[in-house]
Design an enzyme around this catalytic site. Structure first.
Site, short mmCIF file in Angstrom:
data_model
loop_
_atom_site.label_atom_id
_atom_site.label_comp_id
_atom_site.label_asym_id
_atom_site.label_seq_id
_atom_site.Cartn_x
_atom_site.Cartn_y
_atom_site.Cartn_z
N GLN B 131 0.84 -1.20 0.00
CA GLN B 131 0.00 0.00 0.00
C GLN B 131 0.88 1.26 0.00
O GLN B 131 1.55 1.54 0.99
CB GLN B 131 -0.89 -0.02 1.25
CG GLN B 131 -1.63 1.26 1.54
CD GLN B 131 -2.70 1.08 2.61
OE1 GLN B 131 -2.83 0.00 3.19
NE2 GLN B 131 -3.47 2.11 2.87
N SER B 168 4.57 -1.20 4.08
CA SER B 168 4.72 -2.56 4.60
C SER B 168 4.84 -3.54 3.45
O SER B 168 4.10 -3.45 2.46
CB SER B 168 3.50 -2.95 5.46
OG SER B 168 3.39 -2.08 6.55
N GLU B 251 -11.10 -1.82 5.50
CA GLU B 251 -10.26 -2.28 6.60
C GLU B 251 -11.07 -2.66 7.83
O GLU B 251 -10.62 -3.40 8.67
CB GLU B 251 -9.22 -1.20 6.96
CG GLU B 251 -8.11 -1.12 5.93
CD GLU B 251 -6.95 -0.24 6.35
OE1 GLU B 251 -7.07 0.43 7.38
OE2 GLU B 251 -5.95 -0.23 5.63
N ASN B 376 -4.62 7.23 16.74
CA ASN B 376 -5.78 7.35 17.63
C ASN B 376 -6.29 8.78 17.72
O ASN B 376 -7.48 9.00 17.91
CB ASN B 376 -5.42 6.81 19.02
CG ASN B 376 -5.49 5.30 19.03
OD1 ASN B 376 -5.54 4.67 17.97
ND2 ASN B 376 -5.51 4.71 20.22
C1 LIG Z 1 3.90 -0.52 11.41
C2 LIG Z 1 3.41 0.48 10.43
C3 LIG Z 1 3.05 0.06 9.15
C4 LIG Z 1 2.62 0.98 8.20
N1 LIG Z 1 2.30 0.53 6.96
C5 LIG Z 1 1.96 1.44 6.00
C6 LIG Z 1 1.73 1.02 4.64
O1 LIG Z 1 1.84 -0.17 4.31
N2 LIG Z 1 1.40 1.94 3.73
C7 LIG Z 1 1.26 3.26 4.04
O2 LIG Z 1 0.93 4.04 3.15
N3 LIG Z 1 1.48 3.70 5.31
C8 LIG Z 1 1.82 2.82 6.30
N4 LIG Z 1 2.07 3.26 7.59
C9 LIG Z 1 2.02 4.69 7.85
C10 LIG Z 1 0.91 5.16 8.77
O3 LIG Z 1 -0.31 5.19 8.10
C11 LIG Z 1 1.31 6.53 9.33
O4 LIG Z 1 2.41 6.33 10.17
C12 LIG Z 1 0.21 7.22 10.09
O5 LIG Z 1 -0.84 7.60 9.26
C13 LIG Z 1 0.72 8.45 10.87
O6 LIG Z 1 1.46 9.31 10.07
P1 LIG Z 1 2.90 9.83 10.55
O7 LIG Z 1 3.70 8.64 10.89
O8 LIG Z 1 3.42 10.72 9.52
O9 LIG Z 1 2.65 10.63 11.89
P2 LIG Z 1 2.25 12.18 11.99
O10 LIG Z 1 1.10 12.45 11.13
O11 LIG Z 1 3.45 13.01 11.83
O12 LIG Z 1 1.78 12.25 13.50
C14 LIG Z 1 2.63 12.61 14.61
C15 LIG Z 1 1.73 12.81 15.83
O13 LIG Z 1 0.86 13.92 15.59
C16 LIG Z 1 -0.46 13.56 15.79
N5 LIG Z 1 -1.32 14.29 14.87
C17 LIG Z 1 -1.16 14.49 13.54
N6 LIG Z 1 -2.17 15.20 13.03
C18 LIG Z 1 -3.00 15.47 14.05
C19 LIG Z 1 -4.24 16.15 14.16
N7 LIG Z 1 -4.86 16.70 13.10
N8 LIG Z 1 -4.81 16.23 15.37
C20 LIG Z 1 -4.21 15.67 16.45
N9 LIG Z 1 -3.06 15.02 16.41
C21 LIG Z 1 -2.46 14.90 15.22
C22 LIG Z 1 -0.50 12.06 15.49
O14 LIG Z 1 -1.60 11.44 16.13
C23 LIG Z 1 0.82 11.61 16.07
O15 LIG Z 1 0.68 11.40 17.46
C24 LIG Z 1 2.52 2.35 8.54
C25 LIG Z 1 2.87 2.76 9.83
C26 LIG Z 1 3.33 1.86 10.77
C27 LIG Z 1 3.70 2.33 12.13
#
Ligand SMILES: Cc1cc2nc3c(=O)[nH]c(=O)nc-3n(C[C@H](O)[C@H](O)[C@H](O)COP(=O)(O)OP(=O)(O)OC[C@H]3O[C@@H](n4cnc5c(N)ncnc54)[C@H](O)[C@@H]3O)c2cc1C
Lengths: 388, 398
Positions: B131, B168, B251, B376
């Site tokens: 994905q 992933s 999902e 979350n």
């Molecule tokens: C094990 C794992 C597998 C994954 N696999 C895939 C995959 O196969 N394909 C894919 O496309 N993605 C994948 N992901 C990515 C995943 O979808 C993102 O990590 C996730 O959406 C969060 O984005 P970020 O890591 O950039 O965190 P950020 O968006 O930078 O968030 C940082 C912090 O800010 C908070 N935050 C951000 N925006 C807000 C808001 N508006 N209000 C309040 N709090 C906020 C978040 O909750 C978090 O605590 C994977 C992630 C993990 C950990």
């Protein structure tokens, strides 16, 4: 598998909501709180003779409607939402359940008919003073005499004990402990040897009495089934009551969420509705999670209660499902009410806003028939295979 | 309301349980309970072979319609299938992204050509998917995607350039679905396309990212003018966001009950440890074990409600809205409980240099449950705005 309301159940829920909006709005609740008995007699008469809600799960053979525990919980949920002040829970969830499970044919015939036809009010006295729940909490003792039994002791917190017409009494054979030696009796509340004292309560929407038995003499007519071995029956009655109270708690958990969402959408600070602040939105989302999960737990347990009352294949899940529902709903109602108060700011601390009524009900409800820790410990024993 | 399943459904349960008992043997015996989130690197080759064994048995796509090569099973039967699979200790499915996400989206939004080209590879267990949504600048704010797709009219194909991350299984997958900007002038949810991109091409570089477990199941993916034939664009240019969101809806499906059976296996394992090391004498541990049991039961009742009721028409009811938030919190706490039940023993890993025990992996990997698939915090935003109608957060401009 179908875990959703039928059309009929949906109708019961909607009509109960409509009816209670009329008879148990804020003004009605506050008026009932001021009465000496804690409820409006005319409303109780209407509920018992027009709506006939107390008949919901009584079998047709005993002049009941023969519906199920799910239907009963639908009503109780609505009563919780509206903080209905009425001796409904005590009559139905305690008294009727005790009669259904432990009543002799005569007692059922006589008393269920009275409940059905005259709106006779029942209560159940079980726990003595102290911080105990379940069978262990039974401290009143009985001795066998030539003509029957003699009861002595005190019941500390009898729901609606002051206004009940008949009371189910749980007592233990002198010298026994725990689940042993339990007997159940049913007696007119004005019987000689019974003294009732209404207690002033923090939760004014539900009253308690202290009941003393002094050389209370009862005969065979008053004695319920399995005297001396009624521990399991009492535990079943308390589990059924717990499921009913969980349904009320669900109503509380949902209603305070609604009150809060309405309030924080309207109330403006810093030039915007306070409900647009994420700190409050996230709390509201958590409240929804609690309320929805409480709903699942209550209606699953209600289905199991039906199984237990009809000896269905899942009857043995009664205690587990009751404790799951109660452990979860006790917390959900209290946490949601507490968050609701916080999110109302100073307004939540006033007498005029309803939030405090729900907070008080939620706190009081946590301590009937086992607090969260007690129910979790019961689950732990089941989980670890430690039950006898 | 009716708990329990019909006798026809129970007969089906026996059939699948029987098949699993017969086939999860021999070469597959040691991959029981392996794989899945946190353990995705384990026995990958064997699990690929298992995926094909499943395919041979006709057990992939059981919920897909029959004219798409599926078996058209009822919701109840799908639930039973997933429950029995987890109960038998069926290994983490390497094809779950294809079966659970790509297949359903192609069935609802794909062209006839796309269905004929891609569904058979998923059903045979031969083509795995990954994905490609997240980017360094587009995590929670997924619509901030900057990967670009440029159409070449002469060759009738798209050229895709950008940097995906956290992808992933990108190092194992044959195909990736990529969200990329088809309109360079666009911003946010507009002007995106949903592409089916072949991973085996020189223009794509996959670089594993080492996770806190010391293993790698996600990757950075660099696309430098990667080629994608025009018939591999799902829907129209500009429809990408709509399709991406429809896919996320899948999902929350029937597989949650199977997931819960896996959770049950993990809880049972923790209870076994508690019995062995005497943690059951600790009243706090007893409370937490009970709490875990209560939480898992209610998760099941929530799922039963979701499946029975309003999900049938595709609308998201409240019980469905809370599902991700609920299970991720529960599961993360289960990992924590596992460590506390073990006590000092929790420290000792399985082997040098850094091979973790299953419960250590559980503890560490469950920290991700509250992050991937929408954190979350994002879940709470969505619940507050969509289920409760609270005002949206103002977005900064500029
Ligand atoms: C094990 C794992 C597998 C994954 N696999 C895939 C995959 O196969 N394909 C894919 O496309 N993605 C994948 N992901 C990515 C995943 O979808 C993102 O990590 C996730 O959406 C969060 O984005 P970020 O890591 O950039 O965190 P950020 O968006 O930078 O968030 C940082 C912090 O800010 C908070 N935050 C951000 N925006 C807000 C808001 N508006 N209000 C309040 N709090 C906020 C978040 O909750 C978090 O605590 C994977 C992630 C993990 C950990």
């Amino acid at each position: 598998m179908d875990f959703s309301f039928s059309e009929n159940q949906q109708i019961i829920a909607e009509s109960a909501a409509d009816y209670l909006a009329k008879v148990s709005g804020t003004a009605a609740v506050r008026a009932a709180m001021e009465t000496p008995g804690g409820f409006d007699v005319a409303t109780w008469q209407d509920i018992s003779s027009e709506m006939c809600w107390q008949l919901t799960h009584i079998p047709e053979a005993h002049d009941g409607l023969g519906l199920g525990y799910v239907e009963l919980c639908i009503l109780l949920e609505q009563m919780g939402r509206n903080l209905l002040c009425a001796p409904f829970f005590s009559t139905v969830c305690l008294g009727v359940n005790a009669l259904l499970l432990a009543g002799t044919d005569e007692q059922k015939h006589h008393l269920l008919k009275a409940v059905a036809q005259d709106g006779t009010r029942l209560a159940m006295a079980c726990a003595g003073p102290g911080r105990h729940w379940g069978n262990e909490a039974v401290t009143v003792e009985y001795e066998t005499t030539s003509s029957g039994v003699l009861l002595n002791g005190v019941y500390a917190h009898v729901i609606d004990g002051q206004t009940a017409d008949y009371i189910v009494l749980a007592a233990r054979r002198a010298g026994t402990r725990g689940n042993q030696g339990i007997g159940l009796f049913v007696v007119a509340a004005d019987h000689a040897g019974i003294q009732r004292e209404a207690l002033p309560c923090m939760d004014q929407t539900r009253r308690q009495a202290r009941i003393s038995c002094t050389n209370l003499e009862l005969d065979a007519e008053a004695t319920m089934r399995n005297v001396g071995h009624a521990g399991p029956l009492l535990e079943q009655v308390l589990s059924l009551a717990s499921i009913g109270m969980a349904a009320e708690q669900l109503g509380v958990a949902e209603k305070v969420l609604e009150l809060t969402v309405d309030y924080i959408k309207e109330r403006k600070q810093f030039g915007r509705p306070v409900g647009s602040f994420q700190a409050l939105k996230h709390k509201a989302a958590d409240m929804l999670l609690q309320a929805e999960s409480a709903r699942s737990a209550v209606y699953y347990a209600a289905c199991i209660a039906d199984e237990a009352l009809r000896s269905g294949p899942l009857a043995s899940e009664l205690h587990e499902s009751a404790s799951i529902a109660r452990a979860y709903c006790s917390d959900a109602a209290f946490v949601n009410a507490a968050e609701a108060l916080q999110m109302h700011g100073g307004a939540g601390f006033t007498w005029d806003f309803d939030v405090h009524l729900y907070l008080k009900r939620a706190k009081a409800s946590q301590h009937y028939f086992g607090d969260g820790a007690w129910h979790r410990e019961r689950i732990a024993r089941i989980l670890l295979g430690e039950t006898a | 309301m009716k708990l329990g399943f019909t006798s026809t459904d129970e007969a089906f349960r026996d059939e699948i349980a029987g098949w699993l008992a017969e086939h999860l043997l021999g070469e597959f015996e040691h991959i029981r309970y392996r794989g899945g989130p946190g353990d995705e690197h384990a026995y990958f080759r064997e699990r690929r072979a298992w995926e094909q064994a499943m395919a041979a048995g006709g057990w992939i796509g059981v919920g897909w319609p029959e004219d798409m090569g599926g078996r058209g099973y009822s919701l109840e039967q799908q639930v039973i299938f997933h429950e029995e699979y987890a109960r038998a200790g069926g290994p983490g499915r390497v094809g779950h992204i294809g079966e659970g996400l790509v297949g359903p989206i192609l069935i609802t939004h794909g062209s006839r050509w796309q269905q004929q080209r891609f569904l058979p590879g998923i059903l045979s267990g031969e083509e795995l998917w990954c994905q490609g949504y997240s980017e360094p600048g587009a995590g929670s704010d997924l619509s901030n995607i900057s990967t670009r797709a440029v159409y070449d009219a002469g060759k009738d194909n798209w050229s895709i350039t950008g940097h995906k991350t956290w992808t992933s299984l990108a190092h194992e997958a044959e195909w990736c679905f990529v969200l990329a900007r088809t309109d360079p002038a666009s911003r946010g949810r507009h002007g995106l396309g949903f592409f089916l991109v072949e991973m085996q091409q020189r223009a794509i570089t996959v670089r594993p990212i080492m996770q806190l477990t010391g293993t790698s199941e996600f990757n950075e993916v660099f696309l430098d003018q990667a080629i994608c034939a025009s018939e591999q664009l799902v829907g129209e240019p500009g429809q990408g966001w709509e399709i991406a969101m429809a896919l996320l809806g899948f999902e929350r499906g029937v597989s949650t009950l199977g997931q819960q059976m896996m959770f049950q296996n993990q809880l049972n394992q923790i209870i076994t440890v508690a019995r062995r090391n005497g943690a059951t004498a600790d009243s706090q541990i007893r409370q937490r074990l009970a709490q875990a049991h209560i939480g898992l039961k209610i998760m099941r009742y929530n799922a039963m409600r979701t499946l029975s009721g309003n999900m049938v028409d595709g609308s998201l009811n409240r019980a469905a809205m809370i599902s991700k938030l609920y299970w991720s919190i529960w599961h993360r706490e289960l990992g924590n409980l596992a460590m506390d039940v073990l006590g000092p023993e929790a420290e000792v890993a399985a082997a040098q240099p850094y091979e973790l025990t299953p419960l250590q992996s559980l503890f560490l990997f469950t920290r991700a449950d509250t992050i991937y698939g929408g954190t979350n915090q994002i879940q709470r935003n969505i619940i507050a705005e969509r289920s409760l109608g609270l005002p949206r957060e103002p977005r900064m401009t500029g």
